[in-house]
Design an enzyme around this catalytic site. Structure first.
Site, PDB file in Angstrom:
ATOM      1  N   GLY A 259       0.806  -1.209   0.000  1.00 27.63           N
ATOM      2  CA  GLY A 259       0.000   0.000   0.000  1.00 27.63           C
ATOM      3  C   GLY A 259       0.839   1.258   0.000  1.00 27.63           C
ATOM      4  O   GLY A 259       2.067   1.207  -0.043  1.00 27.63           O
TER       5      GLY A 259
ATOM      6  N   ASP B 150      14.601  -7.302  10.670  1.00 29.49           N
ATOM      7  CA  ASP B 150      14.751  -7.173   9.215  1.00 29.49           C
ATOM      8  C   ASP B 150      15.321  -5.808   8.843  1.00 29.49           C
ATOM      9  O   ASP B 150      14.692  -5.027   8.140  1.00 29.49           O
ATOM     10  CB  ASP B 150      13.369  -7.353   8.566  1.00 29.49           C
TER      11      ASP B 150
ATOM     12  N   THR C  21      15.222  -9.812  -1.427  1.00 34.24           N
ATOM     13  CA  THR C  21      16.641 -10.060  -1.253  1.00 34.24           C
ATOM     14  C   THR C  21      16.976 -11.106  -0.202  1.00 34.24           C
ATOM     15  O   THR C  21      16.343 -11.211   0.830  1.00 34.24           O
ATOM     16  CB  THR C  21      17.384  -8.766  -0.869  1.00 34.24           C
TER      17      THR C  21
HETATM   18  C1  LIG Z   1       2.958  -3.272   7.049  1.00 36.53           C
HETATM   19  O1  LIG Z   1       3.543  -1.999   7.036  1.00 36.53           O
HETATM   20  C2  LIG Z   1       4.310  -1.738   8.172  1.00 36.53           C
HETATM   21  C3  LIG Z   1       4.743  -0.291   8.212  1.00 36.53           C
HETATM   22  O2  LIG Z   1       5.602  -0.074   7.129  1.00 36.53           O
HETATM   23  C4  LIG Z   1       5.977   1.217   6.878  1.00 36.53           C
HETATM   24  C5  LIG Z   1       5.770   2.291   7.751  1.00 36.53           C
HETATM   25  C6  LIG Z   1       6.147   3.595   7.382  1.00 36.53           C
HETATM   26  C7  LIG Z   1       6.745   3.812   6.145  1.00 36.53           C
HETATM   27  C8  LIG Z   1       6.990   2.743   5.282  1.00 36.53           C
HETATM   28  C9  LIG Z   1       6.604   1.442   5.656  1.00 36.53           C
HETATM   29  O3  LIG Z   1       6.793   0.337   4.878  1.00 36.53           O
HETATM   30  C10 LIG Z   1       7.550   0.437   3.688  1.00 36.53           C
HETATM   31  C11 LIG Z   1       6.750   1.173   2.638  1.00 36.53           C
HETATM   32  O4  LIG Z   1       5.529   1.230   2.717  1.00 36.53           O
HETATM   33  N1  LIG Z   1       7.445   1.806   1.628  1.00 36.53           N
HETATM   34  C12 LIG Z   1       8.815   1.419   1.262  1.00 36.53           C
HETATM   35  C13 LIG Z   1       6.875   2.918   0.878  1.00 36.53           C
HETATM   36  C14 LIG Z   1       6.939   4.239   1.644  1.00 36.53           C
HETATM   37  C15 LIG Z   1       8.311   4.571   2.155  1.00 36.53           C
HETATM   38  N2  LIG Z   1       8.268   5.397   3.366  1.00 36.53           N
HETATM   39  C16 LIG Z   1       8.440   6.811   3.178  1.00 36.53           C
HETATM   40  C17 LIG Z   1       8.453   7.629   4.409  1.00 36.53           C
HETATM   41  C18 LIG Z   1       8.975   8.886   4.478  1.00 36.53           C
HETATM   42  N3  LIG Z   1       8.778   9.412   5.711  1.00 36.53           N
HETATM   43  C19 LIG Z   1       8.127   8.480   6.477  1.00 36.53           C
HETATM   44  N4  LIG Z   1       7.714   8.569   7.762  1.00 36.53           N
HETATM   45  C20 LIG Z   1       7.124   7.501   8.285  1.00 36.53           C
HETATM   46  N5  LIG Z   1       6.901   6.341   7.610  1.00 36.53           N
HETATM   47  C21 LIG Z   1       7.302   6.236   6.325  1.00 36.53           C
HETATM   48  C22 LIG Z   1       7.923   7.335   5.707  1.00 36.53           C
HETATM   49  N6  LIG Z   1       7.129   5.064   5.692  1.00 36.53           N
END
Ligand SMILES: COCCOc1ccc2cc1OCC(=O)N(C)CCCNCc1c[nH]c3ncnc(c13)N2
Length: 278
Positions: free
Chosen positions: A27, A138, A173
């Protein structure tokens, strides 16, 4: 207002949605502001349909349950969650300086001071997690974010905190897997020491230590611990010594995390505040 005890029931109308912060496997993540408090958060939106297809919804529930109880400056806070007909929403701490892997790609590799500062803060976060019997966070670069003051935040919820046989196909990976996981035998918290060693190597050289074109070659390099240090960039022998003490096949022989924090390379290079000041 919900009293301290009972959980507040959040809904989408409690938030103003801002710019997208990125797309993950399940998502999108958006910048958002909670209307009543004006508190800035990240809102991760997961589609129930995709979660069902990948049979991860129960794992997500367990992950959210565990994550919501973790409180550490280097672990991204999960404030709460809610869902509607089609989606699950995670209300998360916002990391203003975004994704670490993008920063690593931009700089190619980090200075020894920056790498040591990040490795020390991750070691402290993992010591905290292991103290709560939570393992295997991880910690590859894709799951690390940078807060407003430059501090590192583990964002990934691991999916596998209590599951021991996570299929790697879900996450691509192999690079970060220790031998015992690649050979899918029983593993314990020392898997995190291995992964942190892989991460430290990648911070310093810009590539993970066992990288190879084919999965089968990476697999062989990991189980043989085929660890080589390139001649460029020039890295201190203290850094190589630390990495060599972490990337050890026998998991019981890996340098314990609290010993890592006393290693000369960390003591001489890591900023005590856990924040890398350029
Ligand atoms: C099941 O899910 C568990 C929670 O996973 C996430 C929590 C928060 C996330 C990203 C998480 O998973 C990876 C994902 O969705 N991406 C790689 C796309 C977005 C990348 N983040 C960009 C980002 C920038 N500033 C942020 N401040 C807080 N959270 C962020 C980001 N991303």
């Amino acid at each position: 207002e919900a009293s301290a005890g009972e959980k507040k029931r959040w809904t989408l109308s409690d938030f103003d949605i801002g710019k997208p912060l990125g797309r993950g496997k399940f998502g999108h993540v958006y910048l958002a502001r909670e209307k009543r408090s004006n508190h800035i958060v990240a809102l991760k939106v997961l589609f129930k349909s995709q979660l069902q297809q990948s049979q991860v919804e129960h794992q997500l529930r367990r992950e959210v349950e565990i994550q919501s109880h973790l409180r550490h400056p280097n672990i991204l806070r999960l404030y709460g969650y809610f869902y509607d007909q089609k989606r699950v929403y995670l209300i998360l701490e916002y990391a203003a300086k975004g994704e670490l892997y993008k920063e690593l790609q931009k700089c190619k590799y980090f200075s020894e001071r920056r790498a040591a500062t990040y490795v020390a803060s991750l070691a402290r976060a993992l010591i905290y997690c292991h103290g709560k019997h939570v393992i295997h966070r991880d910690i590859k670069p894709e799951n690390l974010l940078i807060g407003a003051q430059g501090e590192l935040k583990i964002a990934d919820f691991g999916w596998s905190v209590h599951t021991f046989n996570r299929r790697r196909t879900m996450c691509g990976t192999l690079d970060y897997l220790p031998p015992e996981m690649v050979e899918s035998v029983e593993h314990d918290a020392s898997v995190d020491i291995w992964s942190l060693g892989v991460l430290c190597y990648e911070f310093l050289y810009g590539v993970p230590p066992f990288e190879a074109k084919e999965h089968s070659d990476t697999y062989r390099r990991i189980v043989q611990v085929d660890l080589k240090f390139p001649t460029k960039p020039i890295i201190s022998s203290a850094a190589k010594d630390l990495i060599s003490q972490m990337l050890v096949k026998d998991s019981s022989q890996r340098l314990p995390l609290h010993k890592l924090l006393e290693h000369p390379w960390i003591v001489q290079n890591a900023d005590p505040s856990g924040v890398y000041k350029a």
